[in-house]
Design a protein around this motif. Sequence first.
Motif, PDB file in Angstrom:
ATOM      1  N   ASP A  42    -112.873 101.758  84.745  1.00  0.00           N
ATOM      2  CA  ASP A  42    -111.527 101.522  84.540  1.00  0.00           C
ATOM      3  C   ASP A  42    -110.912 102.344  85.452  1.00  0.00           C
ATOM      4  N   VAL A  43    -111.176 103.519  85.763  1.00  0.00           N
ATOM      5  CA  VAL A  43    -110.553 104.407  86.670  1.00  0.00           C
ATOM      6  C   VAL A  43    -110.582 104.066  88.112  1.00  0.00           C
ATOM      7  N   LYS A  44    -111.891 103.423  88.305  1.00  0.00           N
ATOM      8  CA  LYS A  44    -112.186 102.864  89.826  1.00  0.00           C
ATOM      9  C   LYS A  44    -110.876 101.746  89.951  1.00  0.00           C
ATOM     10  N   LEU A  45    -111.010 100.750  88.868  1.00  0.00           N
ATOM     11  CA  LEU A  45    -110.015  99.705  88.934  1.00  0.00           C
ATOM     12  C   LEU A  45    -108.568 100.153  89.140  1.00  0.00           C
ATOM     13  N   ARG A  46    -108.087 101.226  88.617  1.00  0.00           N
ATOM     14  CA  ARG A  46    -106.930 101.936  88.563  1.00  0.00           C
ATOM     15  C   ARG A  46    -106.562 102.427  89.979  1.00  0.00           C
ATOM     16  N   THR A  47    -107.822 102.840  90.604  1.00  0.00           N
ATOM     17  CA  THR A  47    -107.666 103.457  92.036  1.00  0.00           C
ATOM     18  C   THR A  47    -107.145 102.391  92.862  1.00  0.00           C
ATOM     19  N   GLN A  48    -108.105 101.190  92.762  1.00  0.00           N
ATOM     20  CA  GLN A  48    -107.555 100.075  93.718  1.00  0.00           C
ATOM     21  C   GLN A  48    -105.982  99.729  93.548  1.00  0.00           C
ATOM     22  N   GLU A  49    -105.715  99.705  92.389  1.00  0.00           N
ATOM     23  CA  GLU A  49    -104.146  99.233  91.787  1.00  0.00           C
ATOM     24  C   GLU A  49    -103.124 100.249  92.529  1.00  0.00           C
ATOM     25  N   ILE A  50    -103.652 101.583  92.568  1.00  0.00           N
ATOM     26  CA  ILE A  50    -102.755 102.507  92.769  1.00  0.00           C
ATOM     27  C   ILE A  50    -102.763 102.463  94.360  1.00  0.00           C
TER      28      ILE A  50
ATOM     29  N   ASN B   4    -115.164 111.385  91.279  1.00  0.00           N
ATOM     30  CA  ASN B   4    -116.036 112.278  92.332  1.00  0.00           C
ATOM     31  C   ASN B   4    -115.036 113.475  92.186  1.00  0.00           C
ATOM     32  N   ARG B   5    -115.881 114.501  91.971  1.00  0.00           N
ATOM     33  CA  ARG B   5    -115.647 115.756  91.853  1.00  0.00           C
ATOM     34  C   ARG B   5    -115.325 116.729  93.283  1.00  0.00           C
ATOM     35  N   LEU B   6    -114.134 117.090  93.578  1.00  0.00           N
ATOM     36  CA  LEU B   6    -113.988 117.864  94.933  1.00  0.00           C
ATOM     37  C   LEU B   6    -113.412 119.210  94.733  1.00  0.00           C
TER      38      LEU B   6
ATOM     39  N   SER C 214    -116.929 113.787 101.485  1.00  0.00           N
ATOM     40  CA  SER C 214    -118.170 112.942 100.808  1.00  0.00           C
ATOM     41  C   SER C 214    -119.060 114.158 100.400  1.00  0.00           C
ATOM     42  N   LEU C 215    -118.713 115.228 100.772  1.00  0.00           N
ATOM     43  CA  LEU C 215    -120.098 116.179 100.204  1.00  0.00           C
ATOM     44  C   LEU C 215    -119.195 117.126  99.115  1.00  0.00           C
ATOM     45  N   GLY C 216    -117.885 116.674  98.789  1.00  0.00           N
ATOM     46  CA  GLY C 216    -117.508 117.430  97.788  1.00  0.00           C
ATOM     47  C   GLY C 216    -116.399 118.525  97.881  1.00  0.00           C
ATOM     48  N   LEU C 217    -115.567 118.231  99.006  1.00  0.00           N
ATOM     49  CA  LEU C 217    -114.715 119.276  99.337  1.00  0.00           C
ATOM     50  C   LEU C 217    -113.460 118.654 100.118  1.00  0.00           C
ATOM     51  N   LEU C 218    -112.229 119.022  99.625  1.00  0.00           N
ATOM     52  CA  LEU C 218    -111.157 118.429 100.349  1.00  0.00           C
ATOM     53  C   LEU C 218    -110.787 119.732 101.226  1.00  0.00           C
TER      54      LEU C 218
ATOM     55  N   ILE D 244    -105.827 111.215  93.934  1.00  0.00           N
ATOM     56  CA  ILE D 244    -106.237 112.308  92.935  1.00  0.00           C
ATOM     57  C   ILE D 244    -105.911 111.863  91.575  1.00  0.00           C
ATOM     58  N   ALA D 245    -106.644 111.772  90.683  1.00  0.00           N
ATOM     59  CA  ALA D 245    -106.760 111.382  89.298  1.00  0.00           C
ATOM     60  C   ALA D 245    -106.288 112.534  88.406  1.00  0.00           C
ATOM     61  N   SER D 246    -107.137 113.526  88.730  1.00  0.00           N
ATOM     62  CA  SER D 246    -107.132 114.824  87.573  1.00  0.00           C
ATOM     63  C   SER D 246    -107.569 116.080  88.271  1.00  0.00           C
ATOM     64  N   GLY D 247    -107.239 117.191  87.759  1.00  0.00           N
ATOM     65  CA  GLY D 247    -107.820 118.451  88.106  1.00  0.00           C
ATOM     66  C   GLY D 247    -108.208 119.405  86.971  1.00  0.00           C
ATOM     67  N   ASP D 248    -109.136 120.235  87.473  1.00  0.00           N
ATOM     68  CA  ASP D 248    -109.708 121.160  86.486  1.00  0.00           C
ATOM     69  C   ASP D 248    -110.144 122.738  87.198  1.00  0.00           C
ATOM     70  N   GLY D 249    -109.345 123.490  87.107  1.00  0.00           N
ATOM     71  CA  GLY D 249    -109.755 124.760  87.805  1.00  0.00           C
ATOM     72  C   GLY D 249    -109.473 124.688  89.234  1.00  0.00           C
ATOM     73  N   ILE D 250    -110.646 124.697  89.919  1.00  0.00           N
ATOM     74  CA  ILE D 250    -110.469 124.747  91.605  1.00  0.00           C
ATOM     75  C   ILE D 250    -110.772 123.152  91.870  1.00  0.00           C
TER      76      ILE D 250
END
Length: 467
Positions: free
Chosen positions: A7-15, A53-55, A414-418, A39-45
Amino acid sequence: MKKGSRDVKLRTQEILEMDQTVLHPWEGFGFKEEDQTVIASGDGIYVFDGDGNRLIDGPSGMWSINVGHGRREIIDAMNDQAEQLCYASPWAHPTEPSVRLAKKLSEISPGDLNRVFYTTGGSTAVDSALRFVMFYNNVRGQPEKKHILSRQDSYHGSTYLSASVSGKSRDKNWLDFETSWVHLLSSPNCYRKPEGMSEAIFCDYLVNELEEKILKVGPELVAAFIAEPILASGGVIVPPTDYHRRCLEVCRRYDVLYISDEVVTGFGRLGHWFASKEVFDIIPDIITTAKGITSSYAPLGAVLISEKLIDEVEKCENGAIFANGFTYSGHPIACAAALANINIINDDKLLEHARDVGPYFQKRLRELKELPMVGDARGVGLMGCIECVINKETDQLLEVDYDIGKRIDTHCQSLGLLVRPLVNMCVISPPIIITRGDIDKVVNILRTGIERTMADLQREGIALFNW
Ligand SMILES: Cc1ncc(COP(=O)(O)O)c(C=O)c1O
């Protein structure tokens, strides 16, 4: 929101499709950047992209999510305040969060910077500070004292005034700016200082340049010098030792006000509430702040003004009114967020924590200098930058078009860091809650991202590294 679900993936394209309507800051219209990360959500760092994907949030938003994402205390404080009172006019009505925050700010600010003018963010804080300086000199009967000194590579915001005193040349191509009373001095960039010049001599040069400019323009015409303690979006430029203290001395000699733009350096990024006094040993006349004041949970900025300046205005008793302000100056929900944010910084001892992990972050970042493409790795506290060059012997810049920072960012994502790409540089300014273990992760990913980028450039015949 479910992380990583279809669902989230679909929303990404829509966004991304709907985003065609949005005009983003610093965007070239007609050639919208592809592959932007929703960016869909955040938690701590961490943040989670639209695909789950967590970044690691390397730039902490825009140098600003100091206490990290998803802090329940701030969310609850904003909620409670919205239920209690969502808004009242700052023209006419004091509210509890805005007065409590002002008291707190005056306690944590250096010297007698006890008076607080609220704004909606950093640009409006700088704009208001500059307008206050104009007002101050008009009231004092010195209406000709209006010239402002700033530096190349500085960034102070995106209103007409704050952009006019900003010094990033790349931003000056397509817009208009006030130039008749703005003077840009040299960037205090030790990495790009003249060949063979020591840091101490470079500092002498910069301080002399400031004094000479004041004398050339005429002290009776120069109103203020504005400076970021560390030039942030200019590429985390750390000035030579003693630079700020000596510049302040020059300003004092000629009755020139000193505005310290702490929009980035405030609220723990350098391990203190503000960096001016604790890190650079200066008490300026005015501090501008925003960003970390609420850890970006709500838009807010503030101008902290010396009691002495306000007293001088009051003494003039000529009925002058500072006709400047915003509907959302000191918005109660933003002030409630700021108060909760300050409580977290206190309760979790985050200033001490930043002072503890900052040097480790800097040490690890500097290890990247051993890579052939990294010309400089620099910073203070939890502000860091790596600057890439094609040839370390000559510090030759990579062609801007190669967008080296963006290439590194893509690999790092691609390795998990912005990271925050800035042409040939990458900025890392993580949430100040970051641990040593997470710093290791950041630097290791950054190293791999740089190595992969070097390999790409080599493969494409753009650069040949001795590696
Ligand atoms: C030093 C400095 N001053 C002012 C600003 C402008 O702040 P805002 O974007 O909140 O208007 C910024 C933004 O990055 C900044 O870095």
